[in-house]
Design a protein around this motif. Sequence first.
Motif, PDB file in Angstrom:
ATOM      1  N   GLU A  42       0.822  -1.218   0.000  1.00 52.99           N
ATOM      2  CA  GLU A  42       0.000   0.000   0.000  1.00 52.99           C
ATOM      3  C   GLU A  42       0.854   1.266   0.000  1.00 52.99           C
ATOM      4  O   GLU A  42       0.696   2.144  -0.846  1.00 52.99           O
ATOM      5  N   ASN A  43       1.760   1.375   0.962  1.00 52.34           N
ATOM      6  CA  ASN A  43       2.562   2.604   1.070  1.00 52.34           C
ATOM      7  C   ASN A  43       4.008   2.404   0.627  1.00 52.34           C
ATOM      8  O   ASN A  43       4.824   3.319   0.740  1.00 52.34           O
ATOM      9  N   HIS A  44       4.351   1.222   0.127  1.00 50.47           N
ATOM     10  CA  HIS A  44       5.688   0.911  -0.376  1.00 50.47           C
ATOM     11  C   HIS A  44       6.777   1.180   0.667  1.00 50.47           C
ATOM     12  O   HIS A  44       7.870   1.627   0.337  1.00 50.47           O
ATOM     13  N   SER A  45       6.458   0.906   1.908  1.00 51.45           N
ATOM     14  CA  SER A  45       7.440   1.082   2.976  1.00 51.45           C
ATOM     15  C   SER A  45       8.023  -0.277   3.364  1.00 51.45           C
ATOM     16  O   SER A  45       7.406  -1.318   3.174  1.00 51.45           O
ATOM     17  N   LYS A  46       9.216  -0.243   3.905  1.00 54.74           N
ATOM     18  CA  LYS A  46       9.892  -1.462   4.315  1.00 54.74           C
ATOM     19  C   LYS A  46       9.254  -2.022   5.584  1.00 54.74           C
ATOM     20  O   LYS A  46       8.982  -1.278   6.531  1.00 54.74           O
ATOM     21  N   VAL A  47       8.995  -3.326   5.585  1.00 53.90           N
ATOM     22  CA  VAL A  47       8.371  -3.982   6.733  1.00 53.90           C
ATOM     23  C   VAL A  47       9.463  -4.515   7.650  1.00 53.90           C
ATOM     24  O   VAL A  47      10.352  -5.258   7.216  1.00 53.90           O
ATOM     25  N   LYS A  48       9.430  -4.124   8.909  1.00 57.21           N
ATOM     26  CA  LYS A  48      10.432  -4.560   9.872  1.00 57.21           C
ATOM     27  C   LYS A  48      10.247  -6.047  10.193  1.00 57.21           C
ATOM     28  O   LYS A  48       9.176  -6.605  10.026  1.00 57.21           O
ATOM     29  N   SER A  49      11.321  -6.629  10.681  1.00 50.99           N
ATOM     30  CA  SER A  49      11.303  -8.071  10.942  1.00 50.99           C
ATOM     31  C   SER A  49      10.297  -8.445  12.021  1.00 50.99           C
ATOM     32  O   SER A  49       9.663  -9.502  11.950  1.00 50.99           O
ATOM     33  N   ASP A  50      10.117  -7.587  13.038  1.00 53.91           N
ATOM     34  CA  ASP A  50       9.180  -7.919  14.109  1.00 53.91           C
ATOM     35  C   ASP A  50       7.724  -7.768  13.665  1.00 53.91           C
ATOM     36  O   ASP A  50       6.807  -8.185  14.379  1.00 53.91           O
ATOM     37  N   SER A  51       7.497  -7.158  12.500  1.00 55.00           N
ATOM     38  CA  SER A  51       6.134  -6.992  11.993  1.00 55.00           C
ATOM     39  C   SER A  51       5.767  -8.054  10.959  1.00 55.00           C
ATOM     40  O   SER A  51       4.651  -8.043  10.435  1.00 55.00           O
ATOM     41  N   ARG A  52       6.690  -8.944  10.649  1.00 51.93           N
ATOM     42  CA  ARG A  52       6.431  -9.975   9.651  1.00 51.93           C
ATOM     43  C   ARG A  52       5.945 -11.250  10.323  1.00 51.93           C
ATOM     44  O   ARG A  52       6.309 -11.556  11.463  1.00 51.93           O
ATOM     45  N   THR A  53       5.145 -11.981   9.606  1.00 50.86           N
ATOM     46  CA  THR A  53       4.614 -13.251  10.087  1.00 50.86           C
ATOM     47  C   THR A  53       4.965 -14.344   9.080  1.00 50.86           C
ATOM     48  O   THR A  53       4.742 -14.180   7.884  1.00 50.86           O
ATOM     49  N   LYS A  54       5.507 -15.429   9.560  1.00 48.23           N
ATOM     50  CA  LYS A  54       5.832 -16.548   8.686  1.00 48.23           C
ATOM     51  C   LYS A  54       4.556 -17.272   8.271  1.00 48.23           C
ATOM     52  O   LYS A  54       3.528 -17.188   8.950  1.00 48.23           O
ATOM     53  N   GLY A  55       4.650 -17.972   7.173  1.00 46.57           N
ATOM     54  CA  GLY A  55       3.494 -18.722   6.694  1.00 46.57           C
ATOM     55  C   GLY A  55       3.912 -19.851   5.787  1.00 46.57           C
ATOM     56  O   GLY A  55       5.044 -19.902   5.300  1.00 46.57           O
ATOM     57  N   TYR A  56       3.001 -20.787   5.570  1.00 50.78           N
ATOM     58  CA  TYR A  56       3.220 -21.920   4.678  1.00 50.78           C
ATOM     59  C   TYR A  56       2.234 -21.823   3.518  1.00 50.78           C
ATOM     60  O   TYR A  56       1.048 -21.578   3.728  1.00 50.78           O
ATOM     61  N   GLN A  57       2.747 -22.008   2.315  1.00 45.08           N
ATOM     62  CA  GLN A  57       1.893 -21.905   1.141  1.00 45.08           C
ATOM     63  C   GLN A  57       1.428 -23.285   0.710  1.00 45.08           C
ATOM     64  O   GLN A  57       2.226 -24.166   0.422  1.00 45.08           O
ATOM     65  N   TYR A  58       0.135 -23.469   0.671  1.00 44.40           N
ATOM     66  CA  TYR A  58      -0.494 -24.690   0.176  1.00 44.40           C
ATOM     67  C   TYR A  58      -1.522 -24.276  -0.868  1.00 44.40           C
ATOM     68  O   TYR A  58      -2.446 -23.525  -0.570  1.00 44.40           O
ATOM     69  N   GLY A  59      -1.325 -24.777  -2.078  1.00 44.73           N
ATOM     70  CA  GLY A  59      -2.192 -24.343  -3.157  1.00 44.73           C
ATOM     71  C   GLY A  59      -1.913 -22.888  -3.487  1.00 44.73           C
ATOM     72  O   GLY A  59      -0.777 -22.478  -3.687  1.00 44.73           O
ATOM     73  N   GLN A  60      -2.957 -22.086  -3.554  1.00 45.61           N
ATOM     74  CA  GLN A  60      -2.815 -20.673  -3.864  1.00 45.61           C
ATOM     75  C   GLN A  60      -2.942 -19.789  -2.635  1.00 45.61           C
ATOM     76  O   GLN A  60      -3.078 -18.581  -2.741  1.00 45.61           O
ATOM     77  N   GLN A  61      -2.899 -20.374  -1.451  1.00 49.60           N
ATOM     78  CA  GLN A  61      -3.111 -19.611  -0.223  1.00 49.60           C
ATOM     79  C   GLN A  61      -1.916 -19.762   0.705  1.00 49.60           C
ATOM     80  O   GLN A  61      -1.336 -20.845   0.826  1.00 49.60           O
ATOM     81  N   ILE A  62      -1.525 -18.683   1.351  1.00 45.52           N
ATOM     82  CA  ILE A  62      -0.467 -18.705   2.360  1.00 45.52           C
ATOM     83  C   ILE A  62      -1.125 -18.731   3.735  1.00 45.52           C
ATOM     84  O   ILE A  62      -1.913 -17.847   4.076  1.00 45.52           O
ATOM     85  N   ILE A  63      -0.795 -19.733   4.512  1.00 44.55           N
ATOM     86  CA  ILE A  63      -1.395 -19.909   5.838  1.00 44.55           C
ATOM     87  C   ILE A  63      -0.454 -19.323   6.877  1.00 44.55           C
ATOM     88  O   ILE A  63       0.676 -19.786   7.036  1.00 44.55           O
ATOM     89  N   PRO A  64      -0.860 -18.277   7.606  1.00 43.92           N
ATOM     90  CA  PRO A  64       0.026 -17.648   8.603  1.00 43.92           C
ATOM     91  C   PRO A  64       0.369 -18.613   9.734  1.00 43.92           C
ATOM     92  O   PRO A  64      -0.436 -19.466  10.126  1.00 43.92           O
ATOM     93  N   PHE A  65       1.585 -18.470  10.227  1.00 39.82           N
ATOM     94  CA  PHE A  65       2.045 -19.305  11.337  1.00 39.82           C
ATOM     95  C   PHE A  65       2.822 -18.399  12.279  1.00 39.82           C
ATOM     96  O   PHE A  65       3.988 -18.084  12.058  1.00 39.82           O
ATOM     97  N   THR A  66       2.161 -17.928  13.336  1.00 39.35           N
ATOM     98  CA  THR A  66       2.742 -16.927  14.217  1.00 39.35           C
ATOM     99  C   THR A  66       3.764 -17.553  15.153  1.00 39.35           C
ATOM    100  O   THR A  66       3.850 -18.776  15.311  1.00 39.35           O
ATOM    101  N   GLN A  67       4.531 -16.674  15.806  1.00 40.74           N
ATOM    102  CA  GLN A  67       5.554 -17.138  16.736  1.00 40.74           C
ATOM    103  C   GLN A  67       4.925 -17.773  17.972  1.00 40.74           C
ATOM    104  O   GLN A  67       5.473 -18.710  18.540  1.00 40.74           O
ATOM    105  N   ASN A  68       3.757 -17.272  18.382  1.00 40.90           N
ATOM    106  CA  ASN A  68       3.076 -17.859  19.530  1.00 40.90           C
ATOM    107  C   ASN A  68       2.645 -19.292  19.232  1.00 40.90           C
ATOM    108  O   ASN A  68       2.742 -20.180  20.077  1.00 40.90           O
ATOM    109  N   GLU A  69       2.180 -19.510  18.014  1.00 38.92           N
ATOM    110  CA  GLU A  69       1.790 -20.868  17.631  1.00 38.92           C
ATOM    111  C   GLU A  69       2.999 -21.789  17.527  1.00 38.92           C
ATOM    112  O   GLU A  69       2.909 -22.981  17.801  1.00 38.92           O
ATOM    113  N   GLU A  70       4.140 -21.214  17.163  1.00 35.03           N
ATOM    114  CA  GLU A  70       5.350 -22.024  17.036  1.00 35.03           C
ATOM    115  C   GLU A  70       5.799 -22.550  18.392  1.00 35.03           C
ATOM    116  O   GLU A  70       6.324 -23.664  18.500  1.00 35.03           O
ATOM    117  N   THR A  71       5.616 -21.744  19.450  1.00 29.68           N
ATOM    118  CA  THR A  71       6.009 -22.181  20.791  1.00 29.68           C
ATOM    119  C   THR A  71       5.091 -23.269  21.327  1.00 29.68           C
ATOM    120  O   THR A  71       5.466 -23.990  22.252  1.00 29.68           O
TER     121      THR A  71
END
Length: 704
Positions: free
Chosen positions: A276-305
């Motif tokens: 939207e604003n073409h700004s750089k996203v900081k590492s603490d604001s990013r969320t990991k995810g797994y792509q299955y099919g055409q959708q990326i499924i978010p996987f937060t750090q809380n879920e990882e623990t």
Amino acid sequence: MPPKIDQGLIIILDNGRNVANADEKDKKSFYEMARECAARIIETKILSQAKNSYVGVILLGSKNTKNSVAEQAPGEFKHIELLSALQTPTWQMIRELPESPSKSKGDWMDALIVAADHFKNGVYGVKIIKTKIILLTNFCTLTKYDHDEIQQVLNGFKADNLEVNVIGPNLYDEGHIKNNDFELARLFVEETKGVAEPFGSAMSFLLFHQRKSVNSVAWNSDLSIGPDLKIPISSYIKIDDKPVVGKWTKKVKDPVTSKPSKEEAIKKERIFYNAENHSKVKSDSRTKGYQYGQQIIPFTQNEETELYASGEKGLTVYGFTHKENIQWQCLTDVGLSYIFGRKGDVNAQQTVKCLVECLLELNLVGVARRVCISNYAPKMYALIPNVDNENGIYLSMIQLCYKENIKHMVFPPTNLKKYSCTDAQVNAFKELIEAMDLTKAYDDTYDDTEAFPIGETVSPTAQYILDCIAFRSLNPAAPLPPPRDEIMTLFKVPPLVEMRSRGALEKIEKLFPLNKIEPRPKKNKQQQESPQTLTVLPVTKKAENEPFEIPKISLFMDKNSTETTSIGTMNPIDDYKALTNKGKSLSDLATEMTESIQSLLYYNLHDDSKKAVNAMKFFRNECIKSDPSIYNNWLQKLKISLNHEKNTKVLEVINENELNVILKSESSLSTYENEDSQLYENDTIPNTLPVVIDPEVDALFDEM
């Protein structure tokens, strides 16, 4: 406490005029063979990556006198030069070895004393555990020392645990002994527990590169059997999957010298931008995810623990099974470990021994769950009992496959009557197997009759790569050489085996006649994919006496059956032409056309890129006529995406069919003088990878 160095080695290379001449005509001189041997020793040390090993070089008979002992005793220890002090071996050491001998002579006993002094007073801040000296000389220059002085030097060597090795003349062949110095050299070798080898034996030992030998580090844990029995054990890695050749180090090419930079290495960084604003996203604001099919499924750090925790490290036996149930195809190739009772624990060692003997008697193996590090993913292992003379009594630990790792393959049955073999055919193969027995590959003139022994045969690929690395470091501009004859021998059948197997192969050729099968003609894939309709021709009315005719059925394409509303992947060129006839322009159809081409390139199930190439050529020609920027801008974005995904196959198709950007020479409206003219102003700037934001990733951050 100073750091410890496992081994210190000083090579004494005779560079005097006494080693300049060859013993026989058209043969190498002693110095040429000695220099080659010294270079090979240093090269082996470098490629074994033995960081905990020091090497030094001393020239005997040099035109220069450069050593600390000569400085303390002027006029003595002449023509002894410390060429390279004790240090981690480098390629520069090999480059500095003189190409030809000098016209001076030196005393080999002086060189030994200088080497011993350098071990004692020339190295600071480290402690060398094992010290070795390799002497490369022909002993044609006699030493000036008398018997008492030699004995005094020998006693000092023994007191300092200095090992003396001699490479060159055969000290134990009476026919080659030319003077008293041969006996003195043999005395030093025997008293210091060294070895004396001629060049042939030494070079055969240095023929192939060897991995550095390291002491295996024990993995200590408890072997749990049931709720109450815990046996302290130590596991040692016997076979690992570590590559012989280490990882390549990437460096930036200097645009001026065309050589790799010694300081600056390539640094890659992945940057994420907000769409939207073409700004750089900081590492603490990013969320990991797994792509299955055409959708990326978010996987937060809380879920990882909250993931499954395997618990503390350990080895737990789940049960025992018959040895026949553990088949070789169920084992992985990640390595082999030996399990012993914990060192120093007599009870643990006795318990493991008793367990091994029981498993051998009952023909059983254990199935155990291993957690290598606390809360790491558990893995299943087979514990196989073993007893041998070399390692004693122990358990072999090999990893088992999970169900997901095993591929199920279906083969046609072979136990049919038409596949049954006659006794003559079976006997012919038995004869061939016996003739090709590798344990009897050589006759009695060889020390060992076995060829390609398991655990002793080196990898020809790794050997050649290491040879190329050594050659390139010493010859930066020369082309790489072909593999050595010693490496090519690893690909050849031993001559005796080849000779013995000829008769059996001729029998098999007669007993198993082969008939050539002509391949079936392939059907046209475009015809298979084209939508087809059945058209029944009308039945015409016949006279009463005329016979009735069966209606003819015509199978053909009915192009007018549907109206073209968009560009598809079935026939994009015809779709494009049909839509332009309806009044649509190139700019209106560019998006649909490029999407159709990309679909043909990415989702090509038959590896046939002909349709995509034709569509791309057509689209490129259309853009040449009207607006080249449409094709050029789309192609640059496509190439960036392909490079990011490492899709070299599609890039090769584009380059092979000359479908690159439209140049100014093809269209005056193009802004490209050449393919890279708009990428950089200076062509010496290294290629970098622009950031590509996947649409699914943008959508993921939009929802957060």
